[in-house]
Write a protein that holds these residues in place. Sequence first.
Motif, PDB file in Angstrom:
ATOM      1  N   ARG A 146       4.757  -0.158   0.299  1.00 37.24           N
ATOM      2  CA  ARG A 146       4.706   0.249   1.708  1.00 37.24           C
ATOM      3  C   ARG A 146       3.739  -0.646   2.505  1.00 37.24           C
ATOM      4  O   ARG A 146       3.999  -0.995   3.660  1.00 37.24           O
ATOM      5  CB  ARG A 146       4.234   1.708   1.816  1.00 37.24           C
ATOM      6  N   THR A 147       2.625  -1.027   1.846  1.00 37.81           N
ATOM      7  CA  THR A 147       1.650  -1.897   2.531  1.00 37.81           C
ATOM      8  C   THR A 147       2.264  -3.273   2.857  1.00 37.81           C
ATOM      9  O   THR A 147       2.118  -3.800   3.967  1.00 37.81           O
ATOM     10  CB  THR A 147       0.397  -2.091   1.676  1.00 37.81           C
ATOM     11  N   GLN A 148       2.977  -3.840   1.866  1.00 36.48           N
ATOM     12  CA  GLN A 148       3.616  -5.143   2.105  1.00 36.48           C
ATOM     13  C   GLN A 148       4.672  -5.040   3.197  1.00 36.48           C
ATOM     14  O   GLN A 148       4.777  -5.904   4.080  1.00 36.48           O
ATOM     15  CB  GLN A 148       4.256  -5.658   0.812  1.00 36.48           C
ATOM     16  N   LYS A 193      -2.065   7.389   0.627  1.00 34.54           N
ATOM     17  CA  LYS A 193      -3.402   7.257   0.040  1.00 34.54           C
ATOM     18  C   LYS A 193      -4.034   8.624  -0.207  1.00 34.54           C
ATOM     19  O   LYS A 193      -4.708   8.840  -1.230  1.00 34.54           O
ATOM     20  CB  LYS A 193      -4.272   6.425   0.975  1.00 34.54           C
ATOM     21  N   GLN A 194      -3.803   9.569   0.720  1.00 40.42           N
ATOM     22  CA  GLN A 194      -4.361  10.927   0.543  1.00 40.42           C
ATOM     23  C   GLN A 194      -3.729  11.605  -0.662  1.00 40.42           C
ATOM     24  O   GLN A 194      -4.402  12.297  -1.442  1.00 40.42           O
ATOM     25  CB  GLN A 194      -4.108  11.752   1.831  1.00 40.42           C
ATOM     26  N   THR A 251      -0.705  11.460 -16.424  1.00 36.23           N
ATOM     27  CA  THR A 251      -1.516  11.211 -15.219  1.00 36.23           C
ATOM     28  C   THR A 251      -1.547   9.727 -14.880  1.00 36.23           C
ATOM     29  O   THR A 251      -1.433   9.326 -13.708  1.00 36.23           O
ATOM     30  CB  THR A 251      -2.952  11.718 -15.435  1.00 36.23           C
ATOM     31  N   GLU A 252      -1.685   8.906 -15.891  1.00 36.51           N
ATOM     32  CA  GLU A 252      -1.726   7.465 -15.641  1.00 36.51           C
ATOM     33  C   GLU A 252      -0.398   6.956 -15.074  1.00 36.51           C
ATOM     34  O   GLU A 252      -0.365   6.105 -14.178  1.00 36.51           O
ATOM     35  CB  GLU A 252      -2.041   6.724 -16.938  1.00 36.51           C
ATOM     36  N   LEU A 264       2.339   5.907  -7.849  1.00 42.89           N
ATOM     37  CA  LEU A 264       1.836   6.044  -6.480  1.00 42.89           C
ATOM     38  C   LEU A 264       1.237   4.733  -5.966  1.00 42.89           C
ATOM     39  O   LEU A 264       1.422   4.338  -4.803  1.00 42.89           O
ATOM     40  CB  LEU A 264       0.784   7.163  -6.410  1.00 42.89           C
ATOM     41  N   GLU A 265       0.528   4.049  -6.878  1.00 40.96           N
ATOM     42  CA  GLU A 265      -0.075   2.772  -6.452  1.00 40.96           C
ATOM     43  C   GLU A 265       1.006   1.740  -6.109  1.00 40.96           C
ATOM     44  O   GLU A 265       0.867   0.969  -5.140  1.00 40.96           O
ATOM     45  CB  GLU A 265      -0.980   2.239  -7.565  1.00 40.96           C
ATOM     46  N   LEU A 266       2.095   1.735  -6.912  1.00 44.99           N
ATOM     47  CA  LEU A 266       3.183   0.801  -6.614  1.00 44.99           C
ATOM     48  C   LEU A 266       3.829   1.128  -5.290  1.00 44.99           C
ATOM     49  O   LEU A 266       4.143   0.244  -4.492  1.00 44.99           O
ATOM     50  CB  LEU A 266       4.233   0.838  -7.737  1.00 44.99           C
TER      51      LEU A 266
END
Length: 647
Positions: A57-59, A21-22, A43-44, A50-52
Amino acid sequence: MTATSLEQEIKFLRQQNAHLKQQLHTITQASLKSVENAEHATTEVLTEQLELRIEERTQTLQMVIAQLQAEIRDRHEAEIALAASEAKFRSLVEHANGVIFELALDGTFTYLSPHFTNVWGFEISEVMHESFAHCIYPKDLYACQSFLKKIAITGEKQSGLEFRAQCKDSSTPWMMSNASPMYGSKRQLIGFQGIAFDISDLKQAEAALRESEQRFRDVSEAAGEYLWELSADGIYTFATEKSKFVKGYKPAQLIGRSPFEFMPTTDSVKVKAILKDACAHKRSFTLEYRNITPSGEIAWEKVNGLPLLDEAGEIVGFRGAGLSITQQKVAEEALRSSEQELRQKAQDLERTLKELQHTQSQLIQSEKMSSLGQLVAGVAHEINNPVNFIFGNLFHANEYAQDLMRLIQVYRQAYPNPVSRVQAEADEIDLDFVLEDLPKLLSSMRVGAERIQKIVSSLRTFSRMDEADFKAVDIHEGIDSTLMILQSRLKGRSDRPEITVTKHYGTLPQVECYAGQLNQVFMNLLSNAIDAIDEQIENHASSSAPNAIQALSPLASCPLPLITIHTELTHSNHIRIRIADNGSGIPAAVRDRLFDPFFTTKPVGKGTGMGLSISYQIVTERHHGTLHCNSSPGQGSEFVIEIPVKQ
């Protein structure tokens, strides 16, 4: 995976997620500060990548956390189950009747259950890690050591070792032990474990049994009996010397032969049937039969025996004792010749006794009715005059009281403020209460006088002293007068609620009868019904006594006492009267003798045994009717009377 390593893994995953996240935040800020001509699409793309990664990682982190939580929960449940199992096993060990023990290979105690102290008397701390030899009676120590040695050699469980313990108080109770080998993690023998039971009572019982058997043998020999044994196919395998005095044959002449060889054919058939029945039901038997002695004479023998069973319950033979009853049979035959004459005399005496009992019951009935009539007439006469005097004066007393109360009210209205002396006297006697209570008092006295008049009337109706001996009467009136006389027994007591009487009267014509005698029948049947209900309640209270809660209220589950009376006119121009109660009921053996003279089940002093007998005679002989009882234990009783409307 341990709980500590699971927590570390969760902490690491959470740190990695925070780091990602950082990075996303840093790249986003850098993109905002980049030159305006930088390609916005790059950039997009980076941001989406990174969001994926963060989402993946969150899941993954959530799945790992869920798995770790499930493992922690399963481990916690397993620890609880293990603790419960250990507590249950500990409770079983602590409460076992036997002594559970563990021994090292050198014979020292490594564990003892609490019951050890109860048997040996030593505290466990006194013998723990000490040799078991100190707790064994010296003469039995070698047997115990051999027992353990056999377990060590064979590696198998051994059972049934009997030895004597050496207790702290120097007593030596008998014990029986079973033991098994104990193995280590590498399957090496490390000791022994087992359980020991106190069998002193069993040993004493065995000794007593041996003594009893010897005593039985001695007594049998002294009583003239001989002992015998048969094989399963009915051949003598053993007999004592007394056989020659009973059967006429010595034991050597019996062994190897069947007892049927010495019997007449008719006796052998009977004996075989009895033995067959004893085999079928595996039970003892008693029989009498004749033997033919070597001289050809007949000798009677009485035998008591039983089947011998093996461990599987199969019959392997018979054992018993035989006794000579020849002299007894001769005496019986002599008595039998005069038996017919004695029986005839007994029948004559019985017939004479029945006639005397019948005459006596009639005399008792006649005297009872005469005495009852005189008593009722005297009581009615003595009570009736003063009651009429009281009842007649109550009317005038009531009028006088009303006049006086009216005068007092007028006086109060005329002199509302009486002098102090009058006011003080009025307060002293509580004049207002007197004025209010006096009419009630007089009314209560009138009700009491009316009640006495009804009782006197019921007594006269019950005895029928003022009527002809035989006439048509209202049966319901006789029943009601009897209930009036028994009212005091029907009322509730501290140990019994009031007995409820329900009447189901049919439409009956006037019935020709001896009214006084028939009323006595009603009295006997209703009194017996009340007695049966009282007995039921007493039995229920005594059977509830061990329970402290029920003892305080013994009638809590007892049915309410009830007497039911039915009357009806039958198609045969008879009237039927049924008097039933919910008392204790009557067994069949007692029911068959209910109407016998002098038969009673009541304690001495509470019954003569004549009530139902006289009632039966009144109904059947005087009124040409029937009287019978329907009852069974615990179901109450019902007495049924049937008499013709016209004689």
